[in-house]
Design a protein around this motif. Structure first.
Motif, PDB file in Angstrom:
ATOM      1  N   ALA A 116       0.831  -1.209   0.000  1.00 50.65           N
ATOM      2  CA  ALA A 116       0.000   0.000   0.000  1.00 50.65           C
ATOM      3  C   ALA A 116       0.868   1.263   0.000  1.00 50.65           C
ATOM      4  O   ALA A 116       1.678   1.470   0.908  1.00 50.65           O
ATOM      5  CB  ALA A 116      -0.911  -0.009   1.224  1.00 50.65           C
ATOM      6  N   ALA A 117       0.674   2.098  -1.010  1.00 43.47           N
ATOM      7  CA  ALA A 117       1.468   3.325  -1.126  1.00 43.47           C
ATOM      8  C   ALA A 117       1.230   4.217   0.087  1.00 43.47           C
ATOM      9  O   ALA A 117       0.089   4.435   0.510  1.00 43.47           O
ATOM     10  CB  ALA A 117       1.081   4.069  -2.398  1.00 43.47           C
ATOM     11  N   GLY A 118       2.301   4.727   0.640  1.00 44.61           N
ATOM     12  CA  GLY A 118       2.191   5.726   1.704  1.00 44.61           C
ATOM     13  C   GLY A 118       1.911   5.169   3.086  1.00 44.61           C
ATOM     14  O   GLY A 118       1.947   5.936   4.053  1.00 44.61           O
ATOM     15  N   MET A 159       6.624  -3.060   0.914  1.00 45.19           N
ATOM     16  CA  MET A 159       7.195  -3.190  -0.434  1.00 45.19           C
ATOM     17  C   MET A 159       6.478  -2.251  -1.396  1.00 45.19           C
ATOM     18  O   MET A 159       5.259  -2.119  -1.352  1.00 45.19           O
ATOM     19  CB  MET A 159       7.045  -4.636  -0.933  1.00 45.19           C
ATOM     20  CG  MET A 159       7.469  -4.819  -2.382  1.00 45.19           C
ATOM     21  SD  MET A 159       7.688  -6.540  -2.891  1.00 45.19           S
ATOM     22  CE  MET A 159       6.008  -7.052  -3.210  1.00 45.19           C
ATOM     23  N   MET A 160       7.217  -1.604  -2.273  1.00 44.78           N
ATOM     24  CA  MET A 160       6.616  -0.886  -3.391  1.00 44.78           C
ATOM     25  C   MET A 160       6.986  -1.631  -4.670  1.00 44.78           C
ATOM     26  O   MET A 160       8.109  -1.551  -5.150  1.00 44.78           O
ATOM     27  CB  MET A 160       7.117   0.572  -3.445  1.00 44.78           C
ATOM     28  CG  MET A 160       6.505   1.383  -4.577  1.00 44.78           C
ATOM     29  SD  MET A 160       4.710   1.184  -4.850  1.00 44.78           S
ATOM     30  CE  MET A 160       4.017   1.615  -3.252  1.00 44.78           C
ATOM     31  N   PRO A 161       6.053  -2.435  -5.180  1.00 46.70           N
ATOM     32  CA  PRO A 161       6.311  -3.241  -6.381  1.00 46.70           C
ATOM     33  C   PRO A 161       5.814  -2.485  -7.628  1.00 46.70           C
ATOM     34  O   PRO A 161       5.511  -1.291  -7.536  1.00 46.70           O
ATOM     35  CB  PRO A 161       5.430  -4.464  -6.121  1.00 46.70           C
ATOM     36  CG  PRO A 161       4.220  -3.882  -5.426  1.00 46.70           C
ATOM     37  CD  PRO A 161       4.697  -2.645  -4.667  1.00 46.70           C
ATOM     38  N   ALA A 205      10.716   5.969  -4.039  1.00 48.90           N
ATOM     39  CA  ALA A 205      10.617   4.693  -4.764  1.00 48.90           C
ATOM     40  C   ALA A 205       9.215   4.493  -5.318  1.00 48.90           C
ATOM     41  O   ALA A 205       9.030   3.980  -6.427  1.00 48.90           O
ATOM     42  CB  ALA A 205      10.990   3.534  -3.835  1.00 48.90           C
ATOM     43  N   THR A 206       8.220   4.924  -4.566  1.00 48.93           N
ATOM     44  CA  THR A 206       6.832   4.810  -5.033  1.00 48.93           C
ATOM     45  C   THR A 206       6.674   5.546  -6.359  1.00 48.93           C
ATOM     46  O   THR A 206       6.017   5.057  -7.286  1.00 48.93           O
ATOM     47  CB  THR A 206       5.880   5.379  -3.967  1.00 48.93           C
ATOM     48  OG1 THR A 206       6.031   4.591  -2.780  1.00 48.93           O
ATOM     49  CG2 THR A 206       4.434   5.345  -4.418  1.00 48.93           C
ATOM     50  N   ALA A 207       7.313   6.715  -6.464  1.00 46.13           N
ATOM     51  CA  ALA A 207       7.239   7.492  -7.704  1.00 46.13           C
ATOM     52  C   ALA A 207       8.055   6.840  -8.819  1.00 46.13           C
ATOM     53  O   ALA A 207       7.597   6.739  -9.960  1.00 46.13           O
ATOM     54  CB  ALA A 207       7.736   8.911  -7.446  1.00 46.13           C
ATOM     55  N   ASN A 237       9.555   3.556  -9.199  1.00 46.29           N
ATOM     56  CA  ASN A 237       9.278   2.214  -9.726  1.00 46.29           C
ATOM     57  C   ASN A 237       7.830   1.759  -9.539  1.00 46.29           C
ATOM     58  O   ASN A 237       7.377   0.850 -10.216  1.00 46.29           O
ATOM     59  CB  ASN A 237      10.226   1.165  -9.130  1.00 46.29           C
ATOM     60  CG  ASN A 237      10.029   0.964  -7.653  1.00 46.29           C
ATOM     61  OD1 ASN A 237      10.529   1.754  -6.864  1.00 46.29           O
ATOM     62  ND2 ASN A 237       9.298  -0.067  -7.260  1.00 46.29           N
ATOM     63  N   GLY A 238       7.082   2.414  -8.620  1.00 53.58           N
ATOM     64  CA  GLY A 238       5.666   2.075  -8.467  1.00 53.58           C
ATOM     65  C   GLY A 238       4.831   2.749  -9.545  1.00 53.58           C
ATOM     66  O   GLY A 238       4.141   2.101 -10.333  1.00 53.58           O
ATOM     67  N   SER A 239       4.925   4.082  -9.590  1.00 52.86           N
ATOM     68  CA  SER A 239       4.205   4.846 -10.612  1.00 52.86           C
ATOM     69  C   SER A 239       4.937   4.803 -11.950  1.00 52.86           C
ATOM     70  O   SER A 239       4.331   5.036 -12.998  1.00 52.86           O
ATOM     71  CB  SER A 239       4.082   6.319 -10.185  1.00 52.86           C
ATOM     72  OG  SER A 239       3.398   6.423  -8.953  1.00 52.86           O
ATOM     73  N   GLY A 240       6.234   4.520 -11.905  1.00 54.62           N
ATOM     74  CA  GLY A 240       7.088   4.582 -13.096  1.00 54.62           C
ATOM     75  C   GLY A 240       6.531   3.922 -14.346  1.00 54.62           C
ATOM     76  O   GLY A 240       6.625   4.499 -15.436  1.00 54.62           O
TER      77      GLY A 240
HETATM   78  O1  LIG Z   1      -1.015   5.306  -8.166  1.00 56.57           O
HETATM   79  C1  LIG Z   1      -0.856   4.773  -7.070  1.00 56.57           C
HETATM   80  O2  LIG Z   1      -1.166   5.373  -6.014  1.00 56.57           O
HETATM   81  C2  LIG Z   1      -0.264   3.397  -6.981  1.00 56.57           C
HETATM   82  C3  LIG Z   1       0.992   3.383  -6.165  1.00 56.57           C
HETATM   83  C4  LIG Z   1       2.111   3.303  -7.156  1.00 56.57           C
HETATM   84  C5  LIG Z   1       1.444   2.945  -8.399  1.00 56.57           C
HETATM   85  N1  LIG Z   1       0.153   2.944  -8.284  1.00 56.57           N
END
Ligand SMILES: O=C(O)[C@@H]1CCC=N1
Ligand SMILES: NC(=O)C1=CN([C@@H]2O[C@H](COP(=O)(O)OP(=O)(O)OC[C@H]3O[C@@H](n4cnc5c(N)ncnc54)[C@H](OP(=O)(O)O)[C@@H]3O)[C@@H](O)[C@H]2O)C=CC1
Length: 256
Positions: free
Chosen positions: A88-90, A107-109, A151-153, A155-158
């Motif tokens: 979960a982000a954040g 983890m931020m996958p 990292a969320t920005a 590789n998560g949002s990437g």
């Molecule tokens: O957009 C989001 O909040 C989620 C977290 C990273 C990618 N998607």
């Protein structure tokens, strides 16, 4: 083979279920929404809408929205010999730890977990079966908790940022007269191939650009346009905006 439950089987949870199943782990897919489980019934070893039934696995992946992650985790009643991997982000490790007796890995996958090509940031460093299971999904990098928003920005949002760039390359091909499917294939495969080179090569990104740019040729003309533009700054701003939103979510869920 390790038994892993995935709680929340939307976009991210579904990708994790598929990736874990492809790596031959025993996967229980759990979601309150039956329609989220429909596509996974032939993939996971079991699907259920009953959270209690999914809570007995040694590794429980929590892939619900940040707004409900703490509440859902608390309701699972996990034991100290279990590990919860929250994506979960954040949602900070301390918030997660305050709601469960299980060991916590944050983890931020990203969605490429489905194909074993995930780039993931974790904290703290996982060990044993947890480390082995996550490694089956792709590349896992251990970072500090205070680097998680970044990292969320990255590789998560990437992947969304990369999809946007692929789309722009594809559109240029279509506008130049290429068939839409051909342009899509050429653009996406070019990103994949370039990423493979960047991963395999010892050379820097600048050296790799040099390798493509034949003297007096085509590439340098395009690169001059990019170097003269603000593309690098704009990409940095996109990363910063996503990073700031991750920090905002931390503040929001921490206030509950
Ligand atoms: O957009 C989001 O909040 C989620 C977290 C990273 C990618 N998607
Ligand atoms: N999408 C991505 O690329 C990434 C997402 N993440 C993180 O993954 C998490 C999920 O994101 P995403 O997959 O995009 O979101 P989705 O909305 O696609 O998936 C969430 C799923 O969880 C279900 N759900 C809601 N409440 C419960 C519950 N109490 N028990 C079990 N399942 C429940 C939802 O059902 P319903 O729709 O009925 O509410 C939905 O199917 C978020 O925390 C996000 O930050 C992390 C990295 C990348």
């Amino acid at each position: 083979m390790v038994h892993v439950s995935v709680i929340g089987c939307g976009h991210m949870g579904g990708a994790l279920v598929r990736g874990l199943s492809a790596a031959n782990h025993r996967v229980t897919a759990c979601d309150v929404d039956e329609s989220a489980l429909e596509d996974l019934s032939g993939v996971a070893d079991g699907t259920t809408t009953d959270l209690e039934a999914a809570a007995s696995a040694p590794i429980v992946v929590l892939a619900v929205g940040p707004d409900i992650a703490g509440e859902v985790l608390a309701g699972l009643g996990l034991d100290p010999d279990q590990t919860v991997v929250s994506v979960a982000a954040g949602v900070s490790t301390s918030v997660l730890e305050s709601t469960t007796d299980a060991a916590v890995v944050r983890m931020m996958p990203n969605l490429a977990a489905e194909y074993g090509e995930m780039a993931a940031a974790v904290t703290p460093e996982p060990t044993g079966d947890v480390a082995a299971v996550l490694a089956d999904l792709g590349t896992v990098v251990t970072i500090e908790e205070d680097q998680m928003d970044l990292a969320t920005a990255i590789n998560g949002s990437g992947p969304a940022f990369v999809f946007y760039l692929i789309g722009a390359m594809q559109q240029a091909g279509i506008e130049g007269g290429l068939d839409s499917d051909d342009a899509a294939a050429l653009a996406a495969q070019t990103f994949k191939g370039a990423a493979e080179i960047a991963l395999q090569s010892d050379e820097s990104v600048d050296e790799l650009i040099d390798a493509v740019a034949t003297e007096g040729g085509t590439t340098i003309e395009g690169m001059e346009v990019l170097w003269d533009s603000d593309v690098e700054d704009v990409l940095g701003e996109a990363v910063t905006a996503a990073e700031e939103r991750s920090a905002e979510i931390t503040a929001e869920v921490g206030e509950e």
